[in-house]
Design a protein around this motif. Sequence first.
Motif, PDB file in Angstrom:
ATOM      1  N   THR A 127       9.457  18.469   6.164  1.00  0.00           N
ATOM      2  CA  THR A 127      10.895  18.719   6.076  1.00  0.00           C
ATOM      3  C   THR A 127      11.301  19.727   7.144  1.00  0.00           C
ATOM      4  O   THR A 127      12.321  19.572   7.820  1.00  0.00           O
ATOM      5  CB  THR A 127      11.238  19.250   4.677  1.00  0.00           C
ATOM      6  N   SER A 143       9.517  12.061   4.196  1.00  0.00           N
ATOM      7  CA  SER A 143      10.534  11.030   3.993  1.00  0.00           C
ATOM      8  C   SER A 143       9.996   9.921   3.074  1.00  0.00           C
ATOM      9  O   SER A 143      10.681   9.484   2.148  1.00  0.00           O
ATOM     10  CB  SER A 143      10.928  10.473   5.356  1.00  0.00           C
ATOM     11  N   ASN A 144       8.757   9.495   3.308  1.00  0.00           N
ATOM     12  CA  ASN A 144       8.173   8.426   2.485  1.00  0.00           C
ATOM     13  C   ASN A 144       8.074   8.812   1.010  1.00  0.00           C
ATOM     14  O   ASN A 144       8.159   7.959   0.132  1.00  0.00           O
ATOM     15  CB  ASN A 144       6.764   8.079   2.983  1.00  0.00           C
ATOM     16  N   ALA A 183      10.093  10.731  -0.624  1.00  0.00           N
ATOM     17  CA  ALA A 183      11.387  11.069  -1.238  1.00  0.00           C
ATOM     18  C   ALA A 183      11.709  10.123  -2.389  1.00  0.00           C
ATOM     19  O   ALA A 183      12.443  10.467  -3.300  1.00  0.00           O
ATOM     20  CB  ALA A 183      12.488  11.021  -0.179  1.00  0.00           C
ATOM     21  N   ARG A 184      11.137   8.914  -2.346  1.00  0.00           N
ATOM     22  CA  ARG A 184      11.454   7.920  -3.376  1.00  0.00           C
ATOM     23  C   ARG A 184      10.884   8.287  -4.741  1.00  0.00           C
ATOM     24  O   ARG A 184      11.309   7.736  -5.752  1.00  0.00           O
ATOM     25  CB  ARG A 184      10.962   6.543  -2.938  1.00  0.00           C
ATOM     26  N   TYR A 185       9.929   9.202  -4.762  1.00  0.00           N
ATOM     27  CA  TYR A 185       9.366   9.625  -6.055  1.00  0.00           C
ATOM     28  C   TYR A 185      10.243  10.741  -6.591  1.00  0.00           C
ATOM     29  O   TYR A 185      10.006  11.916  -6.347  1.00  0.00           O
ATOM     30  CB  TYR A 185       7.900  10.039  -5.882  1.00  0.00           C
ATOM     31  N   SER A 203       3.660   6.246   7.761  1.00  0.00           N
ATOM     32  CA  SER A 203       3.766   4.826   8.103  1.00  0.00           C
ATOM     33  C   SER A 203       3.246   4.465   9.492  1.00  0.00           C
ATOM     34  O   SER A 203       2.713   3.380   9.680  1.00  0.00           O
ATOM     35  CB  SER A 203       5.221   4.381   8.006  1.00  0.00           C
ATOM     36  N   SER A 204       3.413   5.344  10.470  1.00  0.00           N
ATOM     37  CA  SER A 204       3.020   4.974  11.832  1.00  0.00           C
ATOM     38  C   SER A 204       1.530   5.187  12.063  1.00  0.00           C
ATOM     39  O   SER A 204       1.025   4.900  13.145  1.00  0.00           O
ATOM     40  CB  SER A 204       3.830   5.761  12.862  1.00  0.00           C
ATOM     41  N   ALA A 252       5.794  14.844   8.626  1.00  0.00           N
ATOM     42  CA  ALA A 252       7.202  14.458   8.814  1.00  0.00           C
ATOM     43  C   ALA A 252       7.458  13.113   8.141  1.00  0.00           C
ATOM     44  O   ALA A 252       8.391  12.965   7.342  1.00  0.00           O
ATOM     45  CB  ALA A 252       7.533  14.379  10.304  1.00  0.00           C
ATOM     46  N   GLU A 253       6.618  12.129   8.447  1.00  0.00           N
ATOM     47  CA  GLU A 253       6.805  10.811   7.843  1.00  0.00           C
ATOM     48  C   GLU A 253       6.593  10.872   6.334  1.00  0.00           C
ATOM     49  O   GLU A 253       7.313  10.238   5.563  1.00  0.00           O
ATOM     50  CB  GLU A 253       5.848   9.801   8.500  1.00  0.00           C
ATOM     51  N   THR A 255       0.877  -1.172   0.000  1.00  0.00           N
ATOM     52  CA  THR A 255       0.000   0.000   0.000  1.00  0.00           C
ATOM     53  C   THR A 255       0.916   1.223   0.000  1.00  0.00           C
ATOM     54  O   THR A 255       1.812   1.324   0.843  1.00  0.00           O
ATOM     55  CB  THR A 255      -0.885   0.012   1.260  1.00  0.00           C
ATOM     56  N   VAL A 256       0.694   2.124  -0.950  1.00  0.00           N
ATOM     57  CA  VAL A 256       1.564   3.297  -1.055  1.00  0.00           C
ATOM     58  C   VAL A 256       1.515   4.048   0.276  1.00  0.00           C
ATOM     59  O   VAL A 256       0.434   4.340   0.792  1.00  0.00           O
ATOM     60  CB  VAL A 256       1.106   4.208  -2.211  1.00  0.00           C
ATOM     61  N   ALA A 257       2.690   4.320   0.837  1.00  0.00           N
ATOM     62  CA  ALA A 257       2.750   4.897   2.184  1.00  0.00           C
ATOM     63  C   ALA A 257       2.498   6.397   2.171  1.00  0.00           C
ATOM     64  O   ALA A 257       2.985   7.117   1.308  1.00  0.00           O
ATOM     65  CB  ALA A 257       4.114   4.603   2.805  1.00  0.00           C
TER      66      ALA A 257
END
Lengths: 497, 502
Positions: free
Chosen positions: A371, A326-327, A329-331, A215-216, A322-323, A210-212
Amino acid sequence: MSLPSKLTDFTLAEARNAVSGKKVSSIELTKAFSKAVADAKPLNAFVTETPEKALEMAAASDARIAKGEARPLEGLPLAIKDLFCTKGVKTTAGSNILNNFIPPYESTVTQNLWDAGAVMLGKTNMDEFAMGSSNETSFYKPVLSPWRAKNSNAALVPGGSSGGSASAVAANLCLGATGTDTGGSIRQPAAVTGTVGLKPTYGRCSRWGTVAFASSLDQAGPMTRTVRDAAILLRHMASVDPKDSTSVDMPVPDYEATLENGVKGLRVGIPKEYRIDGAPPEIDALWQKGADWLKALGAEIVEVSLPHTKYALPAYYIVAPAEASSNLARYDGVRYGHRTKEAIRDITDLYEKSRAEGFGAEVRRRILIGTYVLSAGYYDAYYSRAQKIRTLILRDFEQAWEKCDVLLTPATPGPAFAIGEKSNDPISMYLNDVFTVTVNLAGLPGLAVPAGLTADGLPLGLQIIGKAFDEATVLRAGRSIEIAANFTAKPQHWWAA
Amino acid sequence: MSQHAAKTIKGETGEWEIVIGMEVHAQVLSKAKLFSGASTEFGAEPNSHVSFVDAAMPGMLPVINRFCVEQAVKTGLGLKAQINNRSIFDRKNYFYPDLPQGYQISQFKNPIVGEGEILLDMKDGETITVGIERLHLEQDAGKSLHDQHPDQSFVDLNRSGTALMEIVSKPHMRSSEEAAAFLKKLRAILRYLGTCDGNMDEGSMRADVNVSVCKPGGYEKFRETGSFKHLGTRCEIKNVNSMRFVQMAVEYEARRQVAIIEGGGTIKQETRLYDSKLNETRSMRSKEEAHDYRYFPDPDLLPLELEQSWVESLKASLPELPDEKKARFIKDFGISAYDAGVLVGEKELADFYEELARGVDAKAAANWLNNEVLGRLNRDGLGITQSPVSASANNAIIRMMGDGTISGKLAKDLLDIVWSEGGDPVQIVEQRGMKQVTDTSAIEKAVEAVIAANPDKVEEIKAKPKLAGWFVGQVMKQTGGKANPSAVNAVLKTRLNLPDEG
């Protein structure tokens, strides 16, 4: 029990019994829903329709039924939020940056559904990366609610971020749908579309595939027309998953089996901090009604306090961005997804152009917030304090559980609003989550159940919050609300050609 | 702590002392990556060992590899370090094409291993204790390839996600020799443990070297107070990939810093690169340009909790490490501390020695290994594991030498034969008649022959008994070197009526 005359009016439970009892074939059912989907283009509930895949799956289901090998959800057509990766079927997360992304893998939750025999009708529209409460941030244009206010043709939002799934369920375009809920993204759209939405305990459903977003907080759950349907779907979405370290190894009970056990003797907490200034009187009135219904059915109503509630929304809007920063960033336009077609100077230029073109305004805003709050010198002031608030909120709930078994609260601060009404006012938009975010921060299960209409004829929902992994009790209490409220209103069928 | 003499640099204004700390990245010896099941095999086709997790596909999640955790704990135990039964994985965020997730999963505030120590045996016999600050687990990045195409860069993700241990020392090294000795000892420990192959040329082990200089006395104050203000500003030399380069980089960097300070300048804290071709360090980025990595706990991973009983069982299963082996060699074999230190420096060398010394005189075995085996390996550019003559074959040669079957001279010839031709030394001695002759009748015959052929020398020896050596040489020649020299001496003495001392 008599069945509805139209196949698309079936509940999931009714359809299950009809299909397994061979009264209706999966192909008939699937064709009826695929046609309803195709006819409902004005709602814009789907990003991708998969009628051919649906028919193939339905045919396979019918074959299994013929051989007496029916599985629990055999042949039942569902809609899937476009955040769940589906093998070979485009998965966009509502974003331009994944506009061309076809996953070579299947999410655990959808795989569980297919393994139980379900049929996929298509992928539903959503707020971009699940960031939004109105479905207006989707790259694929807003979803419309099938509901309209009395004497008005104004287009209303279906809530968000699982707005496509909510709209599809409310408009009878599917038997049920998957949603995801990070701060209220299942419960808020369910409440404003008169449908049932369950956010399970964090760790109940696997997040793998599932695309994040955050995450928490992210958790998948069912969106349905009845509480029973939610109970059925959850059982077949949930599982422990060795591929998700945060999924929890707890047996998945038969939620349906205990659904009708009632609320006699159940202690229902009313948290006083959920009475907020400026909320429409209809919300408070409905909440009181809900408490009265449960009391009448034998529940004990107790006043409780969740003193840190007011810090939940600010804490949420620190932790989640915040999460996300970071999540997401991969794109970056390097391996898959959108890459700028403009000339680039260097790798930084490639990142900047690809991401600026690929992400919409709300996503960019949250990446910037996230960020910022993680930056050196601000981490302690923001992120670290937000995490402490999270601990306090969880403790509030744990103390409440000493006095009660479930909590009853409003699901949203108001009914659906008009498209465009709040889209330029992020703070007012964020306030939509005020009753739902606490549950995500504490990782608890929360259920939105339709409970009444406003004077304008728009649905409102109530929320049942339960102890961790006590979805069975949450669903049982929700079922009692459903019985008492006897919510039978349906939107006018204005969208079909 | 042993107080060891600092190696100083002489500047224009007087003496300067060097202070060195190190961060070593050691690739965990494991078949699979830290958070995915993909292979870690070296030298595979680009992008052939990449899972969906390593490529950071949407919705992919990391799952910790238990074996890598075990390797890190073992390493911590080998460094006599504190094992933290609760540690946390953090995300270190930055953008780079060889970092697919846009963050590296590492351990920032709560590493798996805390303080420990390493003992260094220096050439002068001094033992130095270097403190270990911490060890943490983290993911390696992929590799960017900029030399494959005129205007495109390529990325190879095979290494992406491979487990690394970052081992951070305290600034307890005082010379370039000590820095190199630290790296060498650390590598030996890792190899003994089997937790890292230590191959620096394959990048399995890389060092970041922190160098600063201070006036004499500054370091001692630092050790007393723990305050870094007594030390100079440090520069970090990144990714030095050989022992020799570490030594050269430290020498260069310390002199550079002294020259700047003495010239009235100040040292800027910065990251520098060592250029081995020019033997110099160059600035990469200053502290101000440093990334803001926005560390925060990775929400995809739960805190790593270890059970004490599991840690204890790993502790019980640790192999003998260099320091213990050295102590045992000194005790059991009676060899010198220096010899023992050299032998245990490489596990394979120590193993070779133990096999070679089995049942023979340990000192003779150590000499044989040092002078004969290592000399020949050095000559041929081979490592101990590539020795053409096995430890047990060497052992056989030493045994034959010890029991008088062959002389020392013949033993060396025999080693040369086995070295180039292979074969079993015992059989070769048999087949080629290399056995030493101790049969007195054969020796007597040879002595008679030499006396008969040299009547003048017989006369001379009566006046000058020291000429006996000449006779021995002749007899040896006569017997093709196989005569036992002491037997020859005895026969000659009787036959020529020589005095005892002669």
